[in-house]
Design an enzyme around this catalytic site. Structure first.
Site, PDB file in Angstrom:
ATOM      1  N   GLY A  51      -7.169   3.706   6.939  1.00 27.64           N
ATOM      2  CA  GLY A  51      -7.653   3.943   5.579  1.00 27.64           C
ATOM      3  C   GLY A  51      -8.841   3.043   5.305  1.00 27.64           C
ATOM      4  CG  ASP A  70      -1.042  -4.276   0.480  1.00 27.33           C
ATOM      5  OD1 ASP A  70       0.106  -4.598   0.136  1.00 27.33           O
ATOM      6  OD2 ASP A  70      -1.926  -5.101   0.778  1.00 27.33           O
ATOM      7  CB  ILE A 103       5.553   4.673   3.677  1.00 32.62           C
ATOM      8  CG1 ILE A 103       6.407   3.949   4.726  1.00 32.62           C
ATOM      9  CG2 ILE A 103       4.785   3.692   2.814  1.00 32.62           C
ATOM     10  CD1 ILE A 103       5.634   3.326   5.852  1.00 32.62           C
ATOM     11  CE1 TYR A 155      -8.800  -4.176   5.604  1.00 31.48           C
ATOM     12  CE2 TYR A 155      -7.163  -4.600   7.291  1.00 31.48           C
ATOM     13  CZ  TYR A 155      -7.803  -4.981   6.125  1.00 31.48           C
ATOM     14  OH  TYR A 155      -7.459  -6.151   5.484  1.00 31.48           O
TER      15      TYR A 155
HETATM   16  N1  AR6 Z   1       2.685   6.401   2.120  1.00 30.09           N
HETATM   17  C1  AR6 Z   1       2.203   6.608   3.362  1.00 30.09           C
HETATM   18  N2  AR6 Z   1       0.905   6.458   3.676  1.00 30.09           N
HETATM   19  C2  AR6 Z   1       0.065   6.067   2.701  1.00 30.09           C
HETATM   20  C3  AR6 Z   1       0.481   5.815   1.383  1.00 30.09           C
HETATM   21  C4  AR6 Z   1       1.869   6.008   1.090  1.00 30.09           C
HETATM   22  N3  AR6 Z   1       2.374   5.794  -0.125  1.00 30.09           N
HETATM   23  N4  AR6 Z   1      -0.603   5.443   0.661  1.00 30.09           N
HETATM   24  C5  AR6 Z   1      -1.679   5.471   1.500  1.00 30.09           C
HETATM   25  N5  AR6 Z   1      -1.277   5.852   2.737  1.00 30.09           N
HETATM   26  P1  AR6 Z   1      -4.718   1.839   3.953  1.00 30.09           P
HETATM   27  P2  AR6 Z   1      -5.582   0.026   6.135  1.00 30.09           P
HETATM   28  C6  AR6 Z   1      -2.059   6.012   3.972  1.00 30.09           C
HETATM   29  O1  AR6 Z   1      -6.070   1.828   3.385  1.00 30.09           O
HETATM   30  O2  AR6 Z   1      -6.602   0.973   6.596  1.00 30.09           O
HETATM   31  C7  AR6 Z   1      -5.342  -2.374   1.501  1.00 30.09           C
HETATM   32  O3  AR6 Z   1      -6.128  -2.641   0.390  1.00 30.09           O
HETATM   33  C8  AR6 Z   1      -3.542   6.217   3.846  1.00 30.09           C
HETATM   34  O4  AR6 Z   1      -3.816   7.565   3.508  1.00 30.09           O
HETATM   35  O5  AR6 Z   1      -3.541   1.693   3.060  1.00 30.09           O
HETATM   36  O6  AR6 Z   1      -4.721  -0.680   7.155  1.00 30.09           O
HETATM   37  C9  AR6 Z   1      -4.745  -3.653   2.121  1.00 30.09           C
HETATM   38  O7  AR6 Z   1      -4.518  -4.639   1.175  1.00 30.09           O
HETATM   39  C10 AR6 Z   1      -4.002   5.876   5.259  1.00 30.09           C
HETATM   40  O8  AR6 Z   1      -3.804   6.993   6.116  1.00 30.09           O
HETATM   41  O9  AR6 Z   1      -4.520   0.664   5.095  1.00 30.09           O
HETATM   42  C11 AR6 Z   1      -5.800  -4.054   3.110  1.00 30.09           C
HETATM   43  O10 AR6 Z   1      -6.806  -4.830   2.475  1.00 30.09           O
HETATM   44  C12 AR6 Z   1      -3.018   4.795   5.688  1.00 30.09           C
HETATM   45  O11 AR6 Z   1      -1.960   4.823   4.718  1.00 30.09           O
HETATM   46  C13 AR6 Z   1      -6.381  -2.741   3.570  1.00 30.09           C
HETATM   47  O12 AR6 Z   1      -6.153  -1.811   2.523  1.00 30.09           O
HETATM   48  C14 AR6 Z   1      -3.577   3.407   5.759  1.00 30.09           C
HETATM   49  O13 AR6 Z   1      -4.568   3.199   4.762  1.00 30.09           O
HETATM   50  C15 AR6 Z   1      -5.697  -2.219   4.815  1.00 30.09           C
HETATM   51  O14 AR6 Z   1      -6.336  -1.065   5.265  1.00 30.09           O
END
Ligand code: AR6
Length: 184
Positions: A126, A37, A14, A128
């Protein structure tokens, strides 16, 4: 097209997207973290956290299901929309409604700022722990409902893995859309 909005699903990163805004799956303290993030703050640089600090000082952060806007810093995207998805707690703690609200608040904020194209990650699935298939169904339904009322130019989902991509594609198919026809 979903109503007047082009909807695109792709597997990728992203932080590389050229939509006017990308959405961050943030936490309610806007404190940064891992996953998407961490990747967004790394790629966009310190200007993003500087604005998160201002928002935190002003309003204490961002409640679950809501969204706030910052610069995109060094990203191609001009803006980052930080939204906070729910932490999965078994499914009977309002998780579906809060996840739908995170998507819809993000789109509402985009419209309020004249933003015409937005890229979403898979919010909450992810760290969460929200189950992927259920999250995809909730997300697609929420975004479809919003766009049929209030169109943007483009909404893009950028899924990190093939499995995530397939889940969101299936969720659109289950709502009667077809890849290559009305979703790309
Ligand atoms: N591009 C697209 N998707 C991604 C990328 C990227 N560069 N990197 C990871 N993903 P998560 P949440 C995907 O854990 O569950 C953080 O620490 C990943 O594979 O990023 O909403 C925040 O600070 C997964 O499918 O978000 C919060 O504390 C998706 O993004 C917490 O994590 C979401 O995973 C939020 O958790």
């Amino acid at each position: 097209m979903v109503g007047q909005t082009r909807v695109v699903l792709l597997q990728g990163d992203i932080t590389e997207q050229d939509t006017q805004a990308i959405v961050n799956a943030a936490n309610s303290r806007l404190a940064g973290g891992g996953g998407v993030d961490g990747a967004i703050h790394r790629a966009g640089g310190p200007a993003i956290m500087a604005q998160c600090d201002e928002i935190r000082a002003r309003q204490g952060g961002c409640p679950t299901g809501q969204a706030v806007l910052t610069t995109g810093g060094r990203l191609k995207a001009q803006y980052v929309i930080h939204t906070v998805g729910p932490i999965w707690r078994g499914g009977d703690h309002n998780e579906d409604q809060l996840l739908a609200s995170a998507y819809q608040s993000s789109l509402r904020l985009a419209l309020q700022h004249g933003i015409k194209s937005v890229a979403f990650p898979s919010i909450s699935t992810g760290a969460y722990g929200f189950p992927l298939e259920r999250a995809a169904a909730v997300a697609v339904r929420a975004v479809e409902g919003f766009l049929l009322e209030q169109p943007l130019q483009e909404v893009r989902w950028v899924l990190f893995s093939q499995r995530d991509f397939q889940a969101y594609l299936r969720a659109w198919q289950e709502r009667g859309y077809q890849q290559g026809k009305n979703v790309e």
